[in-house]
Enzyme design. Sequence first.
Site, mmCIF file in Angstrom:
data_model
loop_
_atom_site.group_PDB
_atom_site.id
_atom_site.type_symbol
_atom_site.label_atom_id
_atom_site.label_comp_id
_atom_site.label_asym_id
_atom_site.label_seq_id
_atom_site.Cartn_x
_atom_site.Cartn_y
_atom_site.Cartn_z
ATOM 1 N N TYR A 135 12.812 -9.783 3.451
ATOM 2 C CA TYR A 135 11.933 -10.958 3.388
ATOM 3 C C TYR A 135 11.388 -11.251 4.785
ATOM 4 C CZ TYR A 135 10.267 -15.527 1.765
ATOM 5 O OH TYR A 135 9.486 -16.613 1.429
ATOM 6 N N ASN A 170 -0.364 -15.327 -2.696
ATOM 7 C CA ASN A 170 0.830 -16.183 -2.725
ATOM 8 C C ASN A 170 2.044 -15.523 -3.393
ATOM 9 O OD1 ASN A 170 2.297 -18.967 -3.206
ATOM 10 N ND2 ASN A 170 1.985 -18.070 -5.243
ATOM 11 N N THR A 198 10.800 -25.154 -4.886
ATOM 12 C CA THR A 198 10.142 -24.438 -5.981
ATOM 13 C C THR A 198 11.209 -23.720 -6.805
ATOM 14 O OG1 THR A 198 10.006 -22.438 -4.694
ATOM 15 C CG2 THR A 198 8.113 -23.928 -4.538
#
Length: 252
Positions: free
Chosen positions: A155, A88, A190
Amino acid sequence: MGLLDGKVAIITGGAKGMGEFHTRKLVDEGAKVVIGDLDAENGEKVARDIGEDKAIFVELDVTNPNSWDTVVQKTKDTFGTIDILVNNAGLAGAITGLLDIEEGLYKKIIDINQNGIFYGMRAVLPTMVEKNNGSIINISSLAGLRHDITVNPAYTASKFAIRGLTKQAAYEFADKNIRVNAVLPGAILTPMAEATLTKEQIDDVSQNLLPMKRFADPKEVSEVVVFLASDKASYVSGGDYVVDGARATINK
Ligand SMILES: NC(=O)c1ccc[n+]([C@@H]2O[C@H](COP(=O)([O-])OP(=O)(O)OC[C@H]3O[C@@H](n4cnc5c(N)ncnc54)[C@H](O)[C@@H]3O)[C@@H](O)[C@H]2O)c1
């Protein structure tokens, strides 16, 4: 009875953000968890809060193979085996275009998001092969399925690569009863999202890009991770599990 009773998991980036939610949810379902993260302060805190009979923190830099060896050994010494790996840990970096991204940042993102997952799978697979059982969950992103305007090219590249590595491992280890799947979260609220986007951007994205008009709660991703980690998913391998509130159905 939990879905993961008796199982042992390593969760990278488990010290905060979505990884912390995965850690707590896997423990709730009966698993023992090793939190592997660079962030010792938060990682120790989460492990203490859960209780060190159920979760421990081990310092891990996912880009360093030696660091992985330490985590694997510590997991086996403490909890006896490894059944589950949740890869993760990740780094987003600021939103930039192809010509604007600084080369050092490009390489760093690839190293953490993409190479880290390779090192992680390579470190745990021998244990899983020996026991003829295992579940690996690699956290990709909606940005690994199609272009996403809220991220940068490194990314995007790394999150596409994760899906490729997932399929490679799923095929290679299918006959060893080891399942490997990718989870592709959409917009999840988050610390990473809050550090990358301003409050105004979060509101704007919610109203204009997200069909459900809201970001997901990280728990909504943890539910999918638990399912894939569990024996309920016994014939589920090599797949991409999109958790995006229908965002991929539209082309923006
Ligand atoms: N937040 C979102 O909306 C979203 C959407 C899609 C995918 N994702 C992916 O989900 C994962 C978790 O995201 P998040 O938002 O919780 O991030 P976060 O920044 O809140 O947490 C990331 C964690 O990874 C750790 N980490 C970073 N580099 C590391 C390294 N080299 N070694 C070990 N640990 C390291 C950090 O210390 C941190 O605890 C990432 O892979 C991210 O790309 C997030």
